[in-house]
Design an enzyme around this catalytic site. Sequence first.
Site, PDB file in Angstrom:
ATOM      1  N   HIS A 104       0.808  -1.217   0.000  1.00 32.88           N
ATOM      2  CA  HIS A 104       0.000   0.000   0.000  1.00 32.88           C
ATOM      3  C   HIS A 104       0.846   1.274   0.000  1.00 32.88           C
ATOM      4  O   HIS A 104       0.314   2.379  -0.124  1.00 32.88           O
ATOM      5  CB  HIS A 104      -0.919  -0.042   1.244  1.00 32.88           C
ATOM      6  CG  HIS A 104      -2.103   0.851   1.160  1.00 32.88           C
ATOM      7  ND1 HIS A 104      -2.365   1.829   2.095  1.00 32.88           N
ATOM      8  CD2 HIS A 104      -3.102   0.937   0.247  1.00 32.88           C
ATOM      9  CE1 HIS A 104      -3.475   2.463   1.768  1.00 32.88           C
ATOM     10  NE2 HIS A 104      -3.949   1.942   0.651  1.00 32.88           N
ATOM     11  N   HIS A 161      -8.460  11.371   0.332  1.00 30.04           N
ATOM     12  CA  HIS A 161      -7.735  10.103   0.231  1.00 30.04           C
ATOM     13  C   HIS A 161      -6.420  10.232   1.000  1.00 30.04           C
ATOM     14  O   HIS A 161      -5.725   9.268   1.243  1.00 30.04           O
ATOM     15  CB  HIS A 161      -7.483   9.729  -1.238  1.00 30.04           C
ATOM     16  CG  HIS A 161      -6.948   8.338  -1.401  1.00 30.04           C
ATOM     17  ND1 HIS A 161      -5.598   8.076  -1.515  1.00 30.04           N
ATOM     18  CD2 HIS A 161      -7.569   7.134  -1.438  1.00 30.04           C
ATOM     19  CE1 HIS A 161      -5.421   6.768  -1.633  1.00 30.04           C
ATOM     20  NE2 HIS A 161      -6.601   6.175  -1.582  1.00 30.04           N
TER      21      HIS A 161
END
Length: 507
Positions: free
Chosen positions: A127, A356
């Site tokens: 990630h 985000h």
Amino acid sequence: MMELQMENLVQRKCDSNEEALCNFHVSRDKLPSTFRLLRVQGLPAWANTSCVSIRDVIQGDIIVAILSNYMVDIDWLLPACPVLAKIPHVLVIHGESDGTLEHMKRNKPANWILHKPPLPISFGTHHSKAMLLIYPRGVRIIVHTANLIHVDWNNKSQGLWMQDFPLKDQNNLSEECGFENDLIDYLSTLKWPEFSANLPAHGNFKINPSFFKKFNFSSAAVRLIASVPGYHTGSSLKKWGHMKLRTVLQECTFEKGFKKSPLVYQFSSLGSLDEKWMAELSSSMSSGFSEDKTPLGIGEPLIVWPTVEDVRCSLEGYAAGNAIPSPQKNVDKDFLKKYWAKWKASHTGRSRAMPHIKTFARYNGQKLAWFLLTSANLSKAAWGALQKNNSQLMIRSYELGVLILPSAKRHGCGFSCTSNIVPSEIKSGSTETSQIQKTKLVTLTWHGSSDAGASSEVVYLPVPYELPPQRYSSEDVPWSWDKRYTKKDVYGQVWPRHFQLYAFQDS
């Protein structure tokens, strides 16, 4: 006359908190001490002041580019950043699989290497969002929060930190620092296939984690906080995840005003949490000492999270909810109700640009004890969970963040990989280390004298949301992406729609 009135109105808004971002101007040598927001399409010009696009950071005579990310849309990336097609060596470290990965393999330039790091524990992801750009005279390290896809670089609230570092002096190749050790430890876990590259005037080198020992990271303005998958014990217990953050903060001294001061957790995906783990995390986030040598004490966290109404009225409408991929079973836990706080971002023009970005911080009013910009969401998978009587930390995913601290020393940060202009303090041989200067971290809406005296330098951080955050009212409903919403959004759509851009990371 009308034009002058408009100018005066804009200036008044800049001078107030209303459009605080328009005052955020940072000289190049001070950029590593703060971070920047990514540009958002369709916002007024003031709301993109000092903001960056992908072309602003991937530029110049790059020899090797290492792009680390979760999602990669190669059909968007190459046109969005044409310089990538001209770089001799590109390594993409990604988290993709199945159809997207096959598409990438078929359509990538021939000189690109694709690598997915090992994921030894189920439900883990790669990630981390970073770029390592190698130039003839140095390396650019970028840590950010955006997937390599169109919506992330155009429609959402995102953050990016960047610093350039020169090659080490040949006589000081063995010198190390915390940033260098943390970077190489992290890169070593990724197990990418080694390749060779030619650095003009320096010859051929194998590009592996040890290669980065050639650069002088002593001027690093931040500390790296990374997560890597595994069951971490012994000396590794404190190297990763929230235990790394705990360890670094325990070495720090903060102003007395931060004793028992609150915490903020802001992110875009919520794992399956419980109160025991929340206490474990807040114990790490509350670490550090006051100037009187006593611990700061546990801070009360708030969670900044968009409401259903925020998503419905956002720039993307309900489609923004694709990138806030948390199911009702995680969001609707009773114990979370006391934590919910609103995404309010009018001072940066981003109230409708859904977040985000992931940020964690300790604050007192508009002053910040520290600030973390990271890829890590609020989950055990990202931060790790202690096991076996706190002797083991289990982490599922790779994550990477930068911790901005009120540094007690100011190294010269003026080196640039893309410019030959040398700041005056470097030309004269002074890197400001002779005079100890404590920095004070503040938000854009802090009101105080920027000239805090010779002993203190004010560093503005463009925290995109309001601090202190405003708690939810009884009418506010936290967004969860697997519920039905029949009230139409700004595009006349209801939710769910029939496509999905993000894979959920349960955690």
